[in-house]
Write a protein that holds these residues in place. Structure first.
Motif, short mmCIF file in Angstrom:
data_model
loop_
_atom_site.label_atom_id
_atom_site.label_comp_id
_atom_site.label_asym_id
_atom_site.label_seq_id
_atom_site.Cartn_x
_atom_site.Cartn_y
_atom_site.Cartn_z
N LEU A 153 0.82 -1.21 0.00
CA LEU A 153 0.00 0.00 0.00
C LEU A 153 0.86 1.27 0.00
O LEU A 153 0.39 2.35 0.38
CB LEU A 153 -0.95 -0.02 1.20
N GLN A 189 -8.23 -5.60 -0.17
CA GLN A 189 -8.28 -5.12 -1.56
C GLN A 189 -7.00 -5.47 -2.30
O GLN A 189 -7.02 -5.78 -3.49
CB GLN A 189 -8.51 -3.62 -1.59
N MET A 193 -6.90 -7.58 -5.74
CA MET A 193 -6.22 -7.20 -6.99
C MET A 193 -5.21 -8.27 -7.41
O MET A 193 -5.08 -8.55 -8.61
CB MET A 193 -5.51 -5.85 -6.80
N GLN A 223 -14.28 -1.09 9.69
CA GLN A 223 -14.13 -0.24 8.53
C GLN A 223 -14.81 -0.88 7.35
O GLN A 223 -14.92 -2.10 7.27
CB GLN A 223 -12.64 -0.15 8.18
N GLU A 225 -14.09 -0.46 3.22
CA GLU A 225 -13.39 0.21 2.14
C GLU A 225 -13.99 -0.24 0.83
O GLU A 225 -14.57 -1.32 0.73
CB GLU A 225 -11.89 -0.14 2.17
N PHE A 264 -3.04 10.26 1.96
CA PHE A 264 -2.89 8.86 2.34
C PHE A 264 -1.77 8.30 1.47
O PHE A 264 -1.65 8.70 0.30
CB PHE A 264 -4.18 8.06 2.07
N PHE A 266 -1.57 5.57 0.01
CA PHE A 266 -2.04 4.66 -1.04
C PHE A 266 -2.91 5.33 -2.09
O PHE A 266 -3.38 4.66 -3.01
CB PHE A 266 -2.77 3.47 -0.42
N THR A 267 -3.17 6.62 -1.94
CA THR A 267 -3.97 7.32 -2.98
C THR A 267 -3.28 8.63 -3.37
O THR A 267 -2.57 9.25 -2.57
CB THR A 267 -5.40 7.63 -2.47
N GLY A 298 -12.56 8.97 3.86
CA GLY A 298 -11.40 9.40 3.10
C GLY A 298 -11.38 8.63 1.79
O GLY A 298 -11.90 7.51 1.72
N CYS A 299 -10.80 9.24 0.75
CA CYS A 299 -10.83 8.56 -0.55
C CYS A 299 -9.73 9.12 -1.47
O CYS A 299 -9.00 10.04 -1.09
CB CYS A 299 -12.19 8.74 -1.21
N ALA A 321 -10.46 4.50 -4.58
CA ALA A 321 -10.78 3.74 -3.37
C ALA A 321 -11.24 4.71 -2.30
O ALA A 321 -10.98 5.91 -2.38
CB ALA A 321 -9.55 2.96 -2.89
N TRP A 322 -11.94 4.17 -1.34
CA TRP A 322 -12.35 5.00 -0.20
C TRP A 322 -12.43 4.12 1.03
O TRP A 322 -12.45 2.89 0.93
CB TRP A 322 -13.70 5.67 -0.46
N GLY A 323 -12.43 4.79 2.18
CA GLY A 323 -12.54 4.05 3.43
C GLY A 323 -13.33 4.85 4.44
O GLY A 323 -13.21 6.08 4.49
N MET A 324 -14.17 4.16 5.21
CA MET A 324 -14.87 4.87 6.28
C MET A 324 -15.09 3.97 7.48
O MET A 324 -15.03 2.75 7.39
CB MET A 324 -16.19 5.46 5.79
C1 2NL Z 1 -10.08 6.67 5.95
C2 2NL Z 1 -9.44 6.60 4.64
C3 2NL Z 1 -9.06 5.26 2.75
C4 2NL Z 1 -8.41 3.82 0.99
C5 2NL Z 1 -8.85 4.00 2.28
C6 2NL Z 1 -7.36 2.13 -0.43
C7 2NL Z 1 -7.15 0.79 -0.63
C8 2NL Z 1 -6.35 0.38 -1.64
C9 2NL Z 1 -5.74 1.26 -2.46
C10 2NL Z 1 -5.97 2.58 -2.22
CL1 2NL Z 1 -6.05 -1.27 -1.87
N1 2NL Z 1 -6.76 3.00 -1.22
N2 2NL Z 1 -8.16 2.53 0.57
C11 2NL Z 1 -8.21 4.91 0.18
C12 2NL Z 1 -8.43 6.19 0.68
C13 2NL Z 1 -8.87 6.37 1.98
O1 2NL Z 1 -9.51 5.37 4.04
O2 2NL Z 1 -10.12 7.68 6.54
N3 2NL Z 1 -10.65 5.57 6.43
C14 2NL Z 1 -11.33 5.52 7.66
#
Ligand code: 2NL
Length: 369
Positions: A153, A189, A193, A223, A225, A264, A266-267, A298-299, A321-324
């Motif tokens: 990541l 994730q 992939m 979480q 994602e 982040f 990873f993004t 977040g995304c 991608a996003w995560g919450m």
């Molecule tokens: C947050 C932010 C995020 C992701 C999670 C993700 C996963 C892969 C690649 C890229 Cl495999 N991104 N996940 C991306 C952006 C934000 O979470 O605040 N979560 C509570």
């Protein structure tokens, strides 16, 4: 009947009358059985008489024998007759009392008195919403290796970004590596992939762990994602998906969302998303109106390094991608004030905030009906 020859023999007629009276008076089968044992059991009164035949002279036995055997046979017959009558009476009584009223309402089954935990309910709800947009659900292990949780990541070794997560480590192994409790669901994730060719559309709900504990943080939390990888996926798709999700999840016609630049590993670019709400009424949040902003996720566009680390060519594929936090959006939607109550297993809390198990969340029926 005369048994004058035997002075030792008791009055058989009196004994028989007494036994017959007992048989007639026996109120149930147990009483009848007690009577049988007292007369015909090993030491029973009639059995003793039968035994005494052995000590008699042949003449005495000639009259006493048929008399005592006759008494035994008649007693056996009387017992059998009474037993049949008592059985019939008992059955009659059961038929009378054990009536089945098929018009009575159905009692609530144990499976229905239980409650679905709000976390499970919210996972079901968001799964229904994203499934409607074509997303599959992917799951993975809670215990991860360094590669899937960090390296893939784009958290380089020794990079300060790793310290953003207060990681729980398992004991170091002989080869110097150590497993971790996953700090986010992103490793699922990564695994998706590595194992599938695009197009990829998945959500990954699940438990995550960070060494953090206070009013708003628990060491274990949840979480979800989402990940989309395809040839032409772009931020416009991401914004639409998130907007549709928020409208469906919070059950409002319109939401206004605000995308703020963020970081982040990873993004790139990365954003944090707030939704407009009204918090002027104490203890109540209304979405889609008002002058407050609430951060909910977040995304960003998946970093090319991540795409490459997961075995795909970043010049061919791109995605977002996003995560919450599930716990957080559950609290917001259902007005639960204290995060820690989620994990205290207090059945009073669960019976108040829990959901009826057979009420499936559907888009058509309203998710939280
Ligand atoms: C947050 C932010 C995020 C992701 C999670 C993700 C996963 C892969 C690649 C890229 Cl495999 N991104 N996940 C991306 C952006 C934000 O979470 O605040 N979560 C509570």
């Amino acid at each position: 009947m005369s048994v004058a020859a035997s002075t030792a023999l008791p009055d058989l007629a009196a004994l028989e009358a007494e036994l017959n009276a007992g048989v007639a008076a026996a109120a149930d089968e147990a009483a009848l059985e007690a009577l049988r044992v007292a007369a015909l059991g090993k030491k029973g009164s009639v059995s003793e008489l039968l035994k005494s035949l052995g000590g008699m002279s042949p003449e005495e036995r000639k009259t006493a024998g048929p008399a005592i055997n006759g008494l035994r046979d008649r007693l056996n017959a009387a017992l059998a007759e009474r037993r049949t009558a008592l059985k019939a009476a008992a059955l009659e009584k059961r038929l009378e009392t054990e009536r089945l009223d098929v018009t009575l309402p159905v009692r609530e089954a144990p499976a229905e008195t239980g409650r679905v935990h709000p976390i499970s309910q919210v996972i079901d709800e968001l799964t229904a919403i994203f499934a409607d947009m074509g997303f599959a659900v992917a799951e993975g292990p809670d215990i991860e290796d360094d590669f899937h949780n960090f390296t893939a990541l784009n958290f380089p070794e020794g990079h300060p970004a790793r310290e953003m997560h207060d990681t729980f480590y398992l004991p170091t192994k002989e080869d110097g590596s150590r497993l971790v409790l996953r700090t986010h669901t992103s490793p699922v994730q990564v695994r998706t992939m590595l194992a599938n060719k695009p197009p990829i559309r998945v959500i990954c709900p699940g438990r995550t762990y960070r060494s953090d504990s206070d009013q708003t943080h628990t060491p274990m939390f949840h979480q979800v994602e989402g990940l989309v990888i395809d040839k032409g996926s772009h931020l416009g798709h991401l914004k639409w998906i998130l907007q549709e999700f928020c409208k469906a999840f919070f059950e409002v016609e319109n939401v206004t969302m605000r995308f703020r630049p963020s970081f982040f590993p990873f993004t790139e670019p990365s954003m944090e998303v707030d939704i407009q709400c009204d918090r002027s009424r104490p203890g109540e949040i209304r979405f889609g109106e008002g002058s407050d902003w609430l951060e909910i996720l977040g995304c960003g566009m998946v970093h090319p390094n991540v795409i490459r680390n997961c075995g795909l060519d970043p010049d061919e594929y791109q995605g977002f991608a996003w995560g919450m936090g599930i716990d957080r959006i559950a609290m917001l939607k259902y007005g639960m004030p204290d995060l820690r109550a989620f994990f205290e297993a207090d059945v009073r809390w669960l019976s108040h905030y829990g959901f009826r198990p057979l009420d499936f969340p559907t888009l058509a029926g309203g998710l939280s009906n």
